[in-house]
Scaffold this active site. Structure first.
Site, PDB file in Angstrom:
ATOM      1  N   LYS A 108      92.048  35.916  -2.044  1.00  0.00           N
ATOM      2  CA  LYS A 108      91.613  37.064  -2.841  1.00  0.00           C
ATOM      3  C   LYS A 108      90.419  36.687  -3.740  1.00  0.00           C
ATOM      4  O   LYS A 108      89.621  37.541  -4.097  1.00  0.00           O
ATOM      5  CB  LYS A 108      92.758  37.579  -3.712  1.00  0.00           C
ATOM      6  CG  LYS A 108      94.035  37.978  -2.972  1.00  0.00           C
ATOM      7  CD  LYS A 108      93.838  39.192  -2.094  1.00  0.00           C
ATOM      8  CE  LYS A 108      95.164  39.776  -1.625  1.00  0.00           C
ATOM      9  NZ  LYS A 108      95.919  38.901  -0.685  1.00  0.00           N
TER      10      LYS A 108
HETATM   11  C1  LIG Z   1      96.599  39.213   0.427  1.00  0.00           C
HETATM   12  C2  LIG Z   1      97.002  38.096   1.277  1.00  0.00           C
HETATM   13  C3  LIG Z   1      97.169  38.264   2.655  1.00  0.00           C
HETATM   14  C4  LIG Z   1      97.001  39.592   3.337  1.00  0.00           C
HETATM   15  O1  LIG Z   1      95.674  40.053   3.339  1.00  0.00           O
HETATM   16  P1  LIG Z   1      95.351  41.585   3.611  1.00  0.00           P
HETATM   17  O2  LIG Z   1      93.902  41.719   3.409  1.00  0.00           O
HETATM   18  O3  LIG Z   1      96.153  42.361   2.586  1.00  0.00           O
HETATM   19  O4  LIG Z   1      95.804  41.889   4.982  1.00  0.00           O
HETATM   20  C5  LIG Z   1      97.495  37.144   3.404  1.00  0.00           C
HETATM   21  N1  LIG Z   1      97.693  35.948   2.830  1.00  0.00           N
HETATM   22  C6  LIG Z   1      97.554  35.765   1.510  1.00  0.00           C
HETATM   23  C7  LIG Z   1      97.813  34.419   0.934  1.00  0.00           C
HETATM   24  C8  LIG Z   1      97.204  36.818   0.686  1.00  0.00           C
HETATM   25  O5  LIG Z   1      97.057  36.624  -0.628  1.00  0.00           O
END
Ligand SMILES: *Cc1c(COP(=O)(O)O)cnc(C)c1O
Length: 496
Positions: free
Chosen positions: A112
């Site tokens: 993120k």
């Molecule tokens: C948010 C997240 C995901 C999923 O990503 P999306 O864009 O919501 O599909 C997968 N792995 C981790 C560690 C995340 O923080």
């Protein structure tokens, strides 16, 4: 051709990129989509030698057309700096049969950060451009990682406040500790008794609450979203797929035009949608492999054409993927419906009223770029152990879901194309699950004992983000019922 953004539910609602970033969600509850996907304007032979920041400019300037070159370059420079612990920003590691694209070298050691370190800068720039009045109030629902990354991104950014809602018992202890120790006078963290979908639904309701929005406006505030529905999140995520291809091409691993598969551990469908947009921009991406955990709504959707959220919600060891409504899928639905806003709106109405919709066979035919599968909890743990034993590489639970699904894909299809797995979190963030998977004997250790042991067996340094947690004081302890989200927001903002 000028690029603009329109709502997936009403094409007439058109805005510029900066307006879409400011607003987050469209007024009608739809998601903003670009009027077309721009092509990359530089050749791989040029891209292969570019830094992450230079690549980011090449990709983002194609989408954010109303930002000046200086504005965008300033945003990029402010985001991708020493907050990342490697100059590469998103390094690739070969382990076993795949390349792992490590997206966890930012401030909160999860992917993120890739978008949330730039979003506050895009947003405050967008506010200036549009002479937007009022303090920006970021409202976010998190399944764990978004919350901390958004808090870290917005903390003490002038003209902004951030309120994060998380499911009280639905995130890992490290994730929770990271959030409740967040510094910054403009940050607020609230636990709710409910799961991530409750939190997300609650936040969407607040955004759509006209009376509340009016009251806030009078008090000098305006809501905005840092969730992955914001195009200011989506666009920066396209960058690392272009970057990964360019680097593999530069290294001679890929020949010009040769297809590269991408595997993405998926929750809200933002990360894999970014990979799809990269493909549409002209990056030679083969299959887009969508990996789910036991909350396998998307696997069922790709198989049957029915999206059905009426099922039990499973708490897994990959909590950031414990999601039954993948919001960003709406952008794909809109696209395969032939950019038909009425059709999209009808599907989303069915989803909200009945919890299920089924696409037509013609629409399903347009999904051939995608392959969906899932990994059970046992398969996920086994994959962590296997990769550690066979390749001396430790991955987190989310990445392990993707890695396990990739093995299924390879076995099923025999496709041996060069493959990049999005590695979305540092194993240190999910140390207990990771160490348990490697050997049950570690379970007697406390959280930091596990972190130290992980450092020892993997030969990697404990990331700063984890090191700091050892002594950080708890600064946020508010927990509310899921129907109290509105009143807590008003209380925080001191709005009567
Ligand atoms: C948010 C997240 C995901 C999923 O990503 P999306 O864009 O919501 O599909 C997968 N792995 C981790 C560690 C995340 O923080």
């Amino acid at each position: 051709m000028e690029l603009f953004y329109s709502s997936t539910r009403d094409k007439a609602e058109k805005v510029t990129a900066s307006q879409a970033i400011l607003q987050g969600l469209a007024q009608d509850g739809g998601l903003y989509v670009p009027s077309y996907i721009p092509a990359l304007s530089v050749d791989m032979d040029v891209l292969k030698d570019m830094s992450y920041q230079e690549t980011a400019y090449e990709v983002m300037s194609r989408f954010l057309t109303d930002f000046s070159e200086k504005e965008l370059k300033d945003c990029i420079a402010a985001a991708y700096d020493e907050k990342f612990d490697t100059k590469a920003i998103a390094p690739l590691k070969k382990a076993g049969e795949a390349y792992y694209l490590e997206l966890f070298h930012g401030a909160t050691i999860a992917f993120k950060d890739m978008a949330l370190s730039i979003l506050p800068h895009l947003m405050t720039t967008a506010a200036k451009k549009n002479q937007a009045k009022g303090e920006i109030v970021i409202l976010t629902a998190t399944s764990g990682d978004t919350g901390k990354a958004a808090l870290a991104g917005f903390a003490d950014v002038p003209g902004t406040r951030i309120i994060v809602f998380y499911p009280k018992n639905g995130v890992s202890p490290v994730q929770e500790k990271q959030m409740v120790t967040q510094k910054g006078a403009n940050t607020y963290v609230v636990g709710i008794h409910g799961n991530f979908d409750d939190a997300q639904t609650g936040v969407k309701k607040l955004f759509g609450d006209k009376a509340l929005n009016e009251e806030l406006k009078e008090a000098g505030f305006r809501f905005s979203s840092a969730n992955s529905i914001n195009i200011g999140r989506l666009v920066p995520q396209i960058v690392y797929y272009v970057y990964a291809y360019a680097k593999l091409y530069g290294a001679g691993t890929l020949k010009k035009g040769e297809a590269m598969n991408v595997v993405v551990p998926t929750g809200n469908f933002g990360n894999i949608l970014a990979a799809y947009y990269a493909k549409e921009m002209g990056v030679p991406i083969g299959k887009l492999i969508c990996a789910s955990n036991e909350n396998k709504v998307l696997y069922d959707f790709f198989r049957t054409g029915s999206y059905d959220r009426n099922r039990e919600f499973v708490l897994t060891t990959s909590p950031s993927m414990d999601i039954l409504i993948s919001s960003n899928l709406e952008r794909l639905i809109y696209k395969i419906a032939g950019a038909d806003d009425a059709k999209d709106a009808a599907f989303m109405k069915e989803l909200s009223e009945k919890g299920v919709y089924t696409i037509s066979p013609e629409m399903k035919e347009k999904l051939t770029d995608f392959y969906g599968n899932y990994a059970s909890e046992e398969e996920t743990a086994a994959e962590i152990a296997r990769l550690y034993k066979e390749a001396d590489y430790v991955i987190d639970t989310h990445t392990a879901v993707a890695s396990a699904v990739y093995r299924k894909y390879r076995q099923e299809t025999g496709d041996e194309a060069v493959t990049v797995i999005a590695s979305t979190a540092s194993p240190y963030k999910f140390a207990r699950s990771v160490m348990d998977a490697i050997d049950k004997k570690y379970d007697v250790l406390d959280d930091f004992g596990l972190v130290d042991e992980l450092s020892r067996i993997s030969g990697t340094a404990v990331p700063k983000a984890v090191e700091e947690l050892r002594t950080a004081p708890v600064l946020h302890d508010t927990v509310v019922e899921k129907d109290e989200m509105k009143s807590i927001v008003k209380k925080i903002l001191n709005v009567k």
